[in-house]
Design a protein around this motif. Structure first.
Motif, PDB file in Angstrom:
ATOM      1  N   LEU A 188      75.359   8.450  63.167  1.00 52.05           N
ATOM      2  CA  LEU A 188      74.773   8.461  64.505  1.00 52.05           C
ATOM      3  C   LEU A 188      73.594   9.416  64.621  1.00 52.05           C
ATOM      4  O   LEU A 188      72.727   9.236  65.476  1.00 52.05           O
ATOM      5  CB  LEU A 188      75.832   8.813  65.558  1.00 52.05           C
ATOM      6  N   LEU A 189      73.536  10.449  63.773  1.00 51.98           N
ATOM      7  CA  LEU A 189      72.514  11.480  63.919  1.00 51.98           C
ATOM      8  C   LEU A 189      71.556  11.560  62.735  1.00 51.98           C
ATOM      9  O   LEU A 189      70.582  12.305  62.798  1.00 51.98           O
ATOM     10  CB  LEU A 189      73.184  12.854  64.115  1.00 51.98           C
ATOM     11  N   ALA A 190      71.816  10.794  61.655  1.00 53.80           N
ATOM     12  CA  ALA A 190      71.010  10.928  60.445  1.00 53.80           C
ATOM     13  C   ALA A 190      69.542  10.656  60.703  1.00 53.80           C
ATOM     14  O   ALA A 190      68.662  11.319  60.142  1.00 53.80           O
ATOM     15  CB  ALA A 190      71.543   9.975  59.364  1.00 53.80           C
ATOM     16  N   VAL A 191      69.252   9.684  61.561  1.00 57.52           N
ATOM     17  CA  VAL A 191      67.857   9.327  61.812  1.00 57.52           C
ATOM     18  C   VAL A 191      67.155  10.357  62.692  1.00 57.52           C
ATOM     19  O   VAL A 191      65.925  10.392  62.759  1.00 57.52           O
ATOM     20  CB  VAL A 191      67.785   7.917  62.461  1.00 57.52           C
ATOM     21  N   GLY A 192      67.917  11.225  63.355  1.00 58.91           N
ATOM     22  CA  GLY A 192      67.312  12.200  64.265  1.00 58.91           C
ATOM     23  C   GLY A 192      66.385  13.162  63.567  1.00 58.91           C
ATOM     24  O   GLY A 192      65.300  13.488  64.072  1.00 58.91           O
ATOM     25  N   ALA A 212      61.159  19.726  61.187  1.00 58.12           N
ATOM     26  CA  ALA A 212      62.468  19.296  60.688  1.00 58.12           C
ATOM     27  C   ALA A 212      63.235  20.458  60.077  1.00 58.12           C
ATOM     28  O   ALA A 212      64.417  20.680  60.384  1.00 58.12           O
ATOM     29  CB  ALA A 212      62.291  18.169  59.667  1.00 58.12           C
ATOM     30  N   CYS A 213      62.566  21.223  59.203  1.00 57.29           N
ATOM     31  CA  CYS A 213      63.235  22.363  58.566  1.00 57.29           C
ATOM     32  C   CYS A 213      63.575  23.433  59.591  1.00 57.29           C
ATOM     33  O   CYS A 213      64.675  24.015  59.579  1.00 57.29           O
ATOM     34  CB  CYS A 213      62.355  22.939  57.465  1.00 57.29           C
ATOM     35  N   GLY A 214      62.639  23.724  60.492  1.00 59.91           N
ATOM     36  CA  GLY A 214      62.892  24.732  61.521  1.00 59.91           C
ATOM     37  C   GLY A 214      64.031  24.340  62.441  1.00 59.91           C
ATOM     38  O   GLY A 214      64.860  25.177  62.818  1.00 59.91           O
ATOM     39  N   SER A 215      64.090  23.054  62.810  1.00 59.33           N
ATOM     40  CA  SER A 215      65.189  22.582  63.664  1.00 59.33           C
ATOM     41  C   SER A 215      66.527  22.727  62.958  1.00 59.33           C
ATOM     42  O   SER A 215      67.538  23.088  63.577  1.00 59.33           O
ATOM     43  CB  SER A 215      64.961  21.117  64.048  1.00 59.33           C
ATOM     44  N   GLY A 216      66.526  22.451  61.640  1.00 62.20           N
ATOM     45  CA  GLY A 216      67.768  22.603  60.887  1.00 62.20           C
ATOM     46  C   GLY A 216      68.248  24.043  60.857  1.00 62.20           C
ATOM     47  O   GLY A 216      69.429  24.325  61.098  1.00 62.20           O
ATOM     48  N   VAL A 217      67.331  24.981  60.595  1.00 66.63           N
ATOM     49  CA  VAL A 217      67.702  26.400  60.517  1.00 66.63           C
ATOM     50  C   VAL A 217      68.158  26.911  61.882  1.00 66.63           C
ATOM     51  O   VAL A 217      69.214  27.552  62.010  1.00 66.63           O
ATOM     52  CB  VAL A 217      66.515  27.230  59.992  1.00 66.63           C
ATOM     53  N   ILE A 218      67.371  26.639  62.918  1.00 59.85           N
ATOM     54  CA  ILE A 218      67.718  27.125  64.257  1.00 59.85           C
ATOM     55  C   ILE A 218      69.006  26.470  64.743  1.00 59.85           C
ATOM     56  O   ILE A 218      69.862  27.112  65.366  1.00 59.85           O
ATOM     57  CB  ILE A 218      66.558  26.868  65.238  1.00 59.85           C
ATOM     58  N   GLY A 219      69.170  25.173  64.453  1.00 60.82           N
ATOM     59  CA  GLY A 219      70.393  24.494  64.857  1.00 60.82           C
ATOM     60  C   GLY A 219      71.629  25.085  64.203  1.00 60.82           C
ATOM     61  O   GLY A 219      72.680  25.229  64.853  1.00 60.82           O
ATOM     62  N   LEU A 220      71.534  25.465  62.941  1.00 64.85           N
ATOM     63  CA  LEU A 220      72.664  26.116  62.273  1.00 64.85           C
ATOM     64  C   LEU A 220      72.984  27.450  62.926  1.00 64.85           C
ATOM     65  O   LEU A 220      74.168  27.806  63.107  1.00 64.85           O
ATOM     66  CB  LEU A 220      72.344  26.320  60.791  1.00 64.85           C
ATOM     67  N   LEU A 221      71.957  28.213  63.272  1.00 66.72           N
ATOM     68  CA  LEU A 221      72.184  29.508  63.926  1.00 66.72           C
ATOM     69  C   LEU A 221      72.812  29.318  65.306  1.00 66.72           C
ATOM     70  O   LEU A 221      73.718  30.066  65.694  1.00 66.72           O
ATOM     71  CB  LEU A 221      70.869  30.268  64.045  1.00 66.72           C
ATOM     72  N   VAL A 222      72.340  28.338  66.047  1.00 68.97           N
ATOM     73  CA  VAL A 222      72.921  28.051  67.367  1.00 68.97           C
ATOM     74  C   VAL A 222      74.384  27.649  67.211  1.00 68.97           C
ATOM     75  O   VAL A 222      75.261  28.114  67.963  1.00 68.97           O
ATOM     76  CB  VAL A 222      72.126  26.931  68.070  1.00 68.97           C
ATOM     77  N   SER A 223      74.662  26.810  66.229  1.00 67.08           N
ATOM     78  CA  SER A 223      76.036  26.385  65.987  1.00 67.08           C
ATOM     79  C   SER A 223      76.928  27.568  65.633  1.00 67.08           C
ATOM     80  O   SER A 223      78.063  27.680  66.117  1.00 67.08           O
ATOM     81  CB  SER A 223      76.047  25.353  64.858  1.00 67.08           C
ATOM     82  N   TYR A 224      76.413  28.460  64.793  1.00 67.82           N
ATOM     83  CA  TYR A 224      77.203  29.618  64.351  1.00 67.82           C
ATOM     84  C   TYR A 224      77.502  30.569  65.507  1.00 67.82           C
ATOM     85  O   TYR A 224      78.646  30.995  65.703  1.00 67.82           O
ATOM     86  CB  TYR A 224      76.453  30.350  63.247  1.00 67.82           C
ATOM     87  N   HIS A 225      76.494  30.906  66.284  1.00 67.53           N
ATOM     88  CA  HIS A 225      76.660  31.919  67.327  1.00 67.53           C
ATOM     89  C   HIS A 225      77.375  31.385  68.572  1.00 67.53           C
ATOM     90  O   HIS A 225      78.082  32.140  69.249  1.00 67.53           O
ATOM     91  CB  HIS A 225      75.300  32.492  67.727  1.00 67.53           C
ATOM     92  N   ILE A 243      71.634  20.750  65.689  1.00 64.09           N
ATOM     93  CA  ILE A 243      70.374  20.563  64.967  1.00 64.09           C
ATOM     94  C   ILE A 243      69.507  19.515  65.661  1.00 64.09           C
ATOM     95  O   ILE A 243      68.304  19.713  65.876  1.00 64.09           O
ATOM     96  CB  ILE A 243      70.656  20.162  63.504  1.00 64.09           C
ATOM     97  N   ILE A 244      70.099  18.397  66.032  1.00 64.44           N
ATOM     98  CA  ILE A 244      69.333  17.331  66.664  1.00 64.44           C
ATOM     99  C   ILE A 244      68.874  17.739  68.056  1.00 64.44           C
ATOM    100  O   ILE A 244      67.764  17.388  68.491  1.00 64.44           O
ATOM    101  CB  ILE A 244      70.161  16.037  66.716  1.00 64.44           C
ATOM    102  N   LEU A 245      69.683  18.504  68.780  1.00 69.75           N
ATOM    103  CA  LEU A 245      69.271  18.973  70.108  1.00 69.75           C
ATOM    104  C   LEU A 245      68.113  19.955  70.009  1.00 69.75           C
ATOM    105  O   LEU A 245      67.219  19.962  70.868  1.00 69.75           O
ATOM    106  CB  LEU A 245      70.462  19.615  70.830  1.00 69.75           C
ATOM    107  N   ALA A 268      62.277  20.651  70.800  1.00 71.41           N
ATOM    108  CA  ALA A 268      60.897  20.776  70.307  1.00 71.41           C
ATOM    109  C   ALA A 268      60.064  19.586  70.756  1.00 71.41           C
ATOM    110  O   ALA A 268      58.882  19.735  71.107  1.00 71.41           O
ATOM    111  CB  ALA A 268      60.898  20.885  68.780  1.00 71.41           C
ATOM    112  N   TYR A 269      60.662  18.406  70.778  1.00 71.66           N
ATOM    113  CA  TYR A 269      59.941  17.220  71.228  1.00 71.66           C
ATOM    114  C   TYR A 269      59.590  17.313  72.716  1.00 71.66           C
ATOM    115  O   TYR A 269      58.451  17.038  73.116  1.00 71.66           O
ATOM    116  CB  TYR A 269      60.778  15.974  70.962  1.00 71.66           C
TER     117      TYR A 269
END
Length: 290
Positions: A205-209, A236-249, A258-260, A265-266
């Motif tokens: 559901l999220l792979a294409v995001g 894409a890379c920045g969203s992945g890194v920030i999304g992981l940090l948001v998920s962790y904290h 990550i997709i949010l 950003a969009y």
């Protein structure tokens, strides 16, 4: 909370966070350029349809071997290629447009895949297939994602010029070269490969995001093709890194986070982007300024 605790400690202290970091960066490097080419081809929604198309194949692999990387990958690849080729064949053999054919295949694939997973698996297994487990990437899965990214970048480096020409004017490419159809097939293969790689981390559901949102975001910041690709990869890379940090904290699911972030950003780019952003259009212009 210090900047170290906020940005560095999660990756320095936990191995699963480092694996997820490598995975999302690899996905960004491979999917970013593919997303830009899909946007230029006006295939953005087709990418979403193809992402769901891999679900039945992955589900068959799951039924045969459980959550086995090899079985689900092979099943996803076979299903993805079958839907891409099948939709193209239907569009050429009938009066139906290719996007409508993909939509039909997408709906059937999604329903069939969910039903197949539900036959044997639990709700946890279904969530794993639909939304991925980026925080639980093991060595084989990580190697698969990095391998897909490497193959994508090498292939784009070799075939970049014909792929761009095929995006802009496929008729011209076919008139001056026999590379038109092979280039299109190679491009579809790269799309399917990246969707299968993204499937293991973010689910169907999220792979294409992580493929399309950075490309759409980059369009508001760059007009040159090279700049578009670089911006999409960075987003894409920045969203992945920030999304992981948001998920962790915050303790929220990592894939949707990550997709949010990419979606945020969009939205920001739509508002303030220097190329066609809403606020720029609303600003008063000098007399006779274009």
């Amino acid at each position: 909370m210090s900047p170290y605790d906020l940005f560095i400690a999660p990756f320095a202290e936990f191995d699963f966070m480092r694996r997820a970091l490598v995975g999302v960066i690899a996905l960004g490097l491979g999917a970013g350029p593919i997303g830009v080419l899909m946007m230029l081809r006006r295939m953005s929604l087709a990418g979403d349809a193809m992402a769901h198309a891999i679900l039945p194949g992955a589900a068959v692999g799951f039924l045969a071997a459980g959550l086995n990387l090899f079985a689900m990958t092979i099943g996803g690849l076979v299903a993805g290629f079958a839907v891409a080729i099948g939709a193209g064949a239907v569009a050429r053999a009938t009066q139906m447009k290719e996007d409508a054919a993909l939509a039909a295949f997408y709906l059937v694939s999604l329903a069939l895949g969910v039903m197949l997973v539900s036959l044997r698996g639990s709700n946890v297994d279904l969530l794993h297939v639909l939304f991925g487990t980026v925080l639980a990437l093991d060595d084989p899965t990580l190697l698969l994602i990095v391998g897909v990214s490497t193959v994508s970048m090498l292939t784009l480096a070799v075939l970049w010029r014909p792929m761009v020409v095929e995006c802009v004017d496929p008729g011209f490419l076919r008139s001056v070269s026999r590379a038109g159809t092979p280039t299109h097939l190679v491009f579809l293969a790269l799309v399917v490969l990246n969707l299968v790689g993204g499937f293991h981390a973010l689910g169907t559901l999220l792979a294409v995001g992580l493929m399309m949102l950075p490309a759409a975001t980059a369009r508001f910041w760059a007009s040159d093709l090279t700049a578009l690709v670089l911006t999409a990869v960075l987003v894409a890379c920045g969203s992945g890194v920030i999304g992981l940090l948001v998920s962790y904290h915050l303790g929220v699911p990592s894939g949707p986070a990550i997709i949010l972030v990419a979606g945020g950003a969009y939205v920001l780019s739509v508002l303030v982007g220097p190329i066609g952003g809403i606020l720029l259009r609303l600003m008063p212009r000098r007399h006779l300024e274009a």
